[in-house]
Structure formats: C-alpha cells, structure tokens
Design a protein around this motif. Structure first.
Motif, PDB file in Angstrom:
ATOM      1  N   SER A   4       1.104  -0.791  -0.153  1.00  0.00           N
ATOM      2  CA  SER A   4      -0.089  -0.067   0.358  1.00  0.00           C
ATOM      3  C   SER A   4       1.232   1.277   0.229  1.00  0.00           C
ATOM      4  O   SER A   4       1.449   1.129   0.598  1.00  0.00           O
ATOM      5  CB  SER A   4      -0.885   0.263   1.069  1.00  0.00           C
ATOM      6  OG  SER A   4      -1.891   0.842   0.937  1.00  0.00           O
ATOM      7  N   VAL A   5       1.146   1.998  -0.871  1.00  0.00           N
ATOM      8  CA  VAL A   5       1.423   3.305  -0.808  1.00  0.00           C
ATOM      9  C   VAL A   5       0.869   4.329  -0.709  1.00  0.00           C
ATOM     10  O   VAL A   5      -0.588   4.469  -1.126  1.00  0.00           O
ATOM     11  CB  VAL A   5       2.225   3.473  -2.328  1.00  0.00           C
ATOM     12  CG1 VAL A   5       2.537   4.381  -3.131  1.00  0.00           C
ATOM     13  CG2 VAL A   5       3.345   2.532  -2.525  1.00  0.00           C
ATOM     14  N   TYR A  30       4.015  -6.499  -8.412  1.00  0.00           N
ATOM     15  CA  TYR A  30       3.666  -6.688  -7.436  1.00  0.00           C
ATOM     16  C   TYR A  30       2.982  -6.405  -7.302  1.00  0.00           C
ATOM     17  O   TYR A  30       1.995  -5.018  -7.985  1.00  0.00           O
ATOM     18  CB  TYR A  30       4.854  -5.934  -6.534  1.00  0.00           C
ATOM     19  CG  TYR A  30       5.872  -6.693  -6.014  1.00  0.00           C
ATOM     20  CD1 TYR A  30       6.446  -7.470  -4.991  1.00  0.00           C
ATOM     21  CD2 TYR A  30       7.284  -5.996  -6.816  1.00  0.00           C
ATOM     22  CE1 TYR A  30       7.789  -7.303  -5.865  1.00  0.00           C
ATOM     23  CE2 TYR A  30       8.608  -6.182  -7.171  1.00  0.00           C
ATOM     24  CZ  TYR A  30       8.897  -7.188  -6.170  1.00  0.00           C
ATOM     25  OH  TYR A  30      10.362  -8.408  -5.471  1.00  0.00           O
ATOM     26  N   GLU A  31       1.813  -6.582  -6.405  1.00  0.00           N
ATOM     27  CA  GLU A  31       0.443  -6.165  -5.696  1.00  0.00           C
ATOM     28  C   GLU A  31       0.536  -4.854  -5.435  1.00  0.00           C
ATOM     29  O   GLU A  31       1.064  -4.655  -4.553  1.00  0.00           O
ATOM     30  CB  GLU A  31      -0.581  -7.528  -5.178  1.00  0.00           C
ATOM     31  CG  GLU A  31      -2.048  -6.401  -5.188  1.00  0.00           C
ATOM     32  CD  GLU A  31      -2.946  -7.088  -4.484  1.00  0.00           C
ATOM     33  OE1 GLU A  31      -3.982  -7.492  -4.169  1.00  0.00           O
ATOM     34  OE2 GLU A  31      -2.580  -8.159  -4.939  1.00  0.00           O
ATOM     35  N   ALA A  32       0.451  -2.971  -5.618  1.00  0.00           N
ATOM     36  CA  ALA A  32       0.297  -1.925  -5.318  1.00  0.00           C
ATOM     37  C   ALA A  32      -1.163  -1.269  -5.840  1.00  0.00           C
ATOM     38  O   ALA A  32      -1.446  -1.341  -5.992  1.00  0.00           O
ATOM     39  CB  ALA A  32       1.430  -1.301  -5.289  1.00  0.00           C
ATOM     40  N   GLU A  33      -1.492  -0.887  -4.079  1.00  0.00           N
ATOM     41  CA  GLU A  33      -2.289   0.287  -4.499  1.00  0.00           C
ATOM     42  C   GLU A  33      -2.137   1.574  -4.122  1.00  0.00           C
ATOM     43  O   GLU A  33      -1.395   1.599  -3.208  1.00  0.00           O
ATOM     44  CB  GLU A  33      -3.806  -0.146  -3.740  1.00  0.00           C
ATOM     45  CG  GLU A  33      -3.499   0.025  -2.195  1.00  0.00           C
ATOM     46  CD  GLU A  33      -4.829  -1.323  -1.326  1.00  0.00           C
ATOM     47  OE1 GLU A  33      -5.846  -1.459  -2.001  1.00  0.00           O
ATOM     48  OE2 GLU A  33      -4.419  -0.548  -0.406  1.00  0.00           O
ATOM     49  N   LEU A  34      -2.693   3.214  -4.164  1.00  0.00           N
ATOM     50  CA  LEU A  34      -2.484   4.530  -4.208  1.00  0.00           C
ATOM     51  C   LEU A  34      -3.253   4.265  -3.030  1.00  0.00           C
ATOM     52  O   LEU A  34      -4.688   4.596  -3.309  1.00  0.00           O
ATOM     53  CB  LEU A  34      -1.917   5.018  -4.973  1.00  0.00           C
ATOM     54  CG  LEU A  34      -1.848   6.636  -4.722  1.00  0.00           C
ATOM     55  CD1 LEU A  34      -0.236   6.462  -4.388  1.00  0.00           C
ATOM     56  CD2 LEU A  34      -1.803   6.824  -6.310  1.00  0.00           C
ATOM     57  N   SER A  35      -3.004   5.719  -2.598  1.00  0.00           N
ATOM     58  CA  SER A  35      -3.894   6.060  -1.388  1.00  0.00           C
ATOM     59  C   SER A  35      -3.280   7.067  -0.166  1.00  0.00           C
ATOM     60  O   SER A  35      -1.890   7.382  -0.448  1.00  0.00           O
ATOM     61  CB  SER A  35      -4.526   5.719   0.148  1.00  0.00           C
ATOM     62  OG  SER A  35      -5.131   4.285  -0.162  1.00  0.00           O
ATOM     63  N   ASP A  36      -4.087   8.361  -0.158  1.00  0.00           N
ATOM     64  CA  ASP A  36      -4.129   9.723  -0.194  1.00  0.00           C
ATOM     65  C   ASP A  36      -4.225   9.415   1.749  1.00  0.00           C
ATOM     66  O   ASP A  36      -5.118   8.639   1.883  1.00  0.00           O
ATOM     67  CB  ASP A  36      -4.924  10.553   0.052  1.00  0.00           C
ATOM     68  CG  ASP A  36      -4.589  11.863  -0.130  1.00  0.00           C
ATOM     69  OD1 ASP A  36      -3.744  12.466   1.081  1.00  0.00           O
ATOM     70  OD2 ASP A  36      -4.672  13.016  -0.423  1.00  0.00           O
TER      71      ASP A  36
END
Length: 154
Positions: A4-5, A30-36
C-alpha cells in the motif's frame, strides 16, 4: 507481495512520486495500491499488505502537509497497536531550511515507530534544493525496501 503506497502532500509532488512508485511496483508484478493519507484510517491495517510505503512532504516551518494531518490526528487519538506493521518512508523537503528539512515525514515516522510499527529499508529523501529528480530517487530507494522486506520474510 502486496504493498500500500500512501502519500501526504501539500502541492501534489508526493502524490506524483507515489503514483510512480505504484507504477514501478506493478510493472515488477507486485500488487500495489495508492491512497492519500487523508483517506487512510490508521486503525484499519490490511493484514494482506506486506508493507506500507509512505511518501510524505514537508510544509511551512517543518509541519505536515495538509493531507497527512488527519492521519496523524487519528494515530494520536486512537494510539493503535501497530506491532507487526512494516512501513518504509520517503520524505520530501528542502535542505535550505536545515532545521526543518524533511520533518513532515519524520513526524509520521516517529509516531508509527512509537506505536510499534517497524520501518524497513533505507529512509528515502528528496531535497527540493537539489537538481535530482524526486521520482528517480524514489525508484532508486524501492530496491532497498524490497531487499529488507524479503530478508524479514525469510
């Protein structure tokens, strides 16, 4: 591995860098998701995430950027036990302001550590006074994070 980025930003630079980190990780399969950080509940840790990669700028006189303020407030108010949570930190700042350089990310870093989370990899930084590209530095920082994470998972 799943990442989680998260980003904390004032002017959007951290968000752009975080987007590039996600693109890099997914290109490497890789599995990656973006969040504020503003949309992230620090008490809701995803057990499937192997590590949180945080890109955070510094604002004003060494304060947090506005999108990171609610995240820190939740950490301080609820003080969740973050034992077992791994994170890596990439801070943005301007070394012209020597006493407050990269302090926004350091505020988050100190609080996460205080609550039991473990920082992995080198502490990445981008100095706005340099001619270096923030995204290039962040992408060069990611391998140290991955290497440290792999070593911990063995």
């Amino acid at each position: 591995m799943k990442f989680s980025v998260l980003y904390g930003t004032e002017s959007g630079n951290s968000e752009f860098i975080a987007q590039d980190v996600v693109a890099h990780l997914t290109a490497e399969l890789y599995e990656a998701e973006l969040s504020d950080l503003a949309d992230t509940d620090p008490t809701n840790v995803d057990p499937d995430v192997h590590a949180y990669l945080i890109v955070c700028s510094t604002h004003g006189e060494g304060e947090l950027p506005h999108t990171a303020i609610p995240f820190l407030a939740e950490l301080e108010a609820k003080a969740p036990d973050l034992t077992g949570v791994r994170y890596a930190m990439f801070g943005l700042g301007d070394s012209f302001y020597a006493e407050t350089y990269s302090q926004g990310s350091e505020i988050i870093d100190r609080k996460l550590t205080e609550l039991g989370a473990t920082r992995i990899g080198e502490y990445g930084r981008h100095d706005a006074s340099s001619i270096e590209d923030g995204t290039e530095l962040a992408l060069a920082w990611v391998p140290s994070v991955l290497a440290d994470l792999r070593a911990q998972l063995v």
